[in-house]
Design an enzyme around this catalytic site. Structure first.
Site, PDB file in Angstrom:
ATOM      1  N   HIS A  52       0.851  -1.188   0.000  1.00 62.05           N
ATOM      2  CA  HIS A  52       0.000   0.000   0.000  1.00 62.05           C
ATOM      3  C   HIS A  52       0.886   1.237   0.000  1.00 62.05           C
ATOM      4  CE1 HIS A  52       0.759  -0.693   4.295  1.00 62.05           C
ATOM      5  NE2 HIS A  52       0.307   0.521   4.583  1.00 62.05           N
ATOM      6  N   HIS A  54       1.409   3.912   1.988  1.00 63.05           N
ATOM      7  CA  HIS A  54       1.946   4.657   3.131  1.00 63.05           C
ATOM      8  C   HIS A  54       3.475   4.708   3.099  1.00 63.05           C
ATOM      9  CE1 HIS A  54      -1.992   4.039   5.604  1.00 63.05           C
ATOM     10  NE2 HIS A  54      -2.083   5.034   4.740  1.00 63.05           N
ATOM     11  N   ASP A  56       5.836   4.681   5.252  1.00 62.37           N
ATOM     12  CA  ASP A  56       6.672   3.761   6.020  1.00 62.37           C
ATOM     13  C   ASP A  56       6.742   2.377   5.388  1.00 62.37           C
ATOM     14  OD1 ASP A  56       3.936   3.358   6.789  1.00 62.37           O
ATOM     15  OD2 ASP A  56       4.587   2.317   8.601  1.00 62.37           O
ATOM     16  N   HIS A  57       6.073   2.214   4.241  1.00 61.21           N
ATOM     17  CA  HIS A  57       6.151   0.967   3.494  1.00 61.21           C
ATOM     18  C   HIS A  57       6.793   1.143   2.115  1.00 61.21           C
ATOM     19  CE1 HIS A  57       3.611  -1.648   6.153  1.00 61.21           C
ATOM     20  NE2 HIS A  57       3.379  -0.440   6.648  1.00 61.21           N
TER      21      HIS A  57
END
Length: 254
Positions: A52, A54, A56-57
């Site tokens: 996804h 976001h 932090d990914h």
């Protein structure tokens, strides 16, 4: 296949699934450093998989691309990812360098969230956690519940590889909801022992999650009754049980 959890930030995990010839797919590299260190120790990147949008990914992908300009990156159809990648959707397969992973649409945490399943491993980002599930930033309770049910229907011996180390906090809430569950008590103690030795509590076995995780058990009377007692009214249906349980968790303080 060999699996490695690479710690990132405060509580993220970047997953590396590695073939015997040291080729690896890296899942959700929120920062590049752990991947670069793994590569220096012999893991050669075959691809990056994103669940996804976001940061932090996905935040480490640009730096990884500078190191490996031809690195293949797969991810959902979502303009917010903001980098060139091979877009995949429900039912697609990622097949390369000995890897064969199917793509599952699992909206709820975000509207475009996907998961990857193959080689007995589920890479589910922030959709499903050990003893918990992700927050609903964009999806509806009905969507989130349907996505969780889809993941719960995978083979029981599936290894659940989630994006964060949240098990201990999730266990406290789960015990509050279901205090007499012996399997949950064992899982909490196991997780405490793992963390005391600085070991990851994940991947978790799906069969165990089906016994312990309240968000996968919203059809059971014990979870429904706990939510009813918390709400002060009986939920209309299973979606209502899930919605009440998620709101309860959102405001929960141990």
């Amino acid at each position: 296949m060999r699996l490695t959890a690479l710690p990132a930030f405060q509580d993220n995990y970047i997953w590396a699934l590695q073939t015997p010839d040291d080729r690896a797919v890296f899942i959700d590299p929120g920062e590049a450093g752990p991947v670069l260190e793994a590569a220096a120790q012999g893991m050669q990147p075959a691809a990056v998989l994103l669940t996804h949008h976001h940061d932090d990914h996905i935040g480490g992908v640009a730096e990884l691309r500078r190191q490996w300009p031809r690195l293949r990156v797969f991810g959902p159809v979502d303009e917010r990812i903001g980098l060139e990648h091979e877009q995949v959707a429900d039912g697609d397969r990622v097949q390369l360098s000995g890897f064969d992973l199917s793509v599952m649409a699992v909206p709820g945490h975000t509207r475009s969230h996907i998961a990857y399943f193959g080689h007995n491993h589920l890479f589910c980002g922030d959709m499903l956690f050990s003893l918990g599930c992700g927050r609903m930033f964009e999806g509806t309770p009905a969507q989130m519940l349907a996505s969780l049910k889809r993941l719960a229907a995978l083979p029981p011996q599936t290894w659940v590889c989630c994006g964060h180390e949240y098990t201990l906090a999730n266990a406290v809430f789960a015990r509050h909801v279901d205090p007499t569950n012996a399997a949950l008590q064992r899982r909490q103690q196991e997780a405490l022992d793992m963390r005391s030795r600085s070991r990851p509590t994940v991947p978790a076995v799906l069969a165990n999650e089906l016994q312990c995780n309240p968000f996968l058990r919203t059809g059971e009377a014990v979870i429904r009754d706990a939510v009813a007692a918390h709400l002060g009214q009986f939920p209309a249906d299973e979606v209502d049980v899930f919605a009440g349980l998620r709101r309860w968790k959102d405001g929960f303080r141990a």
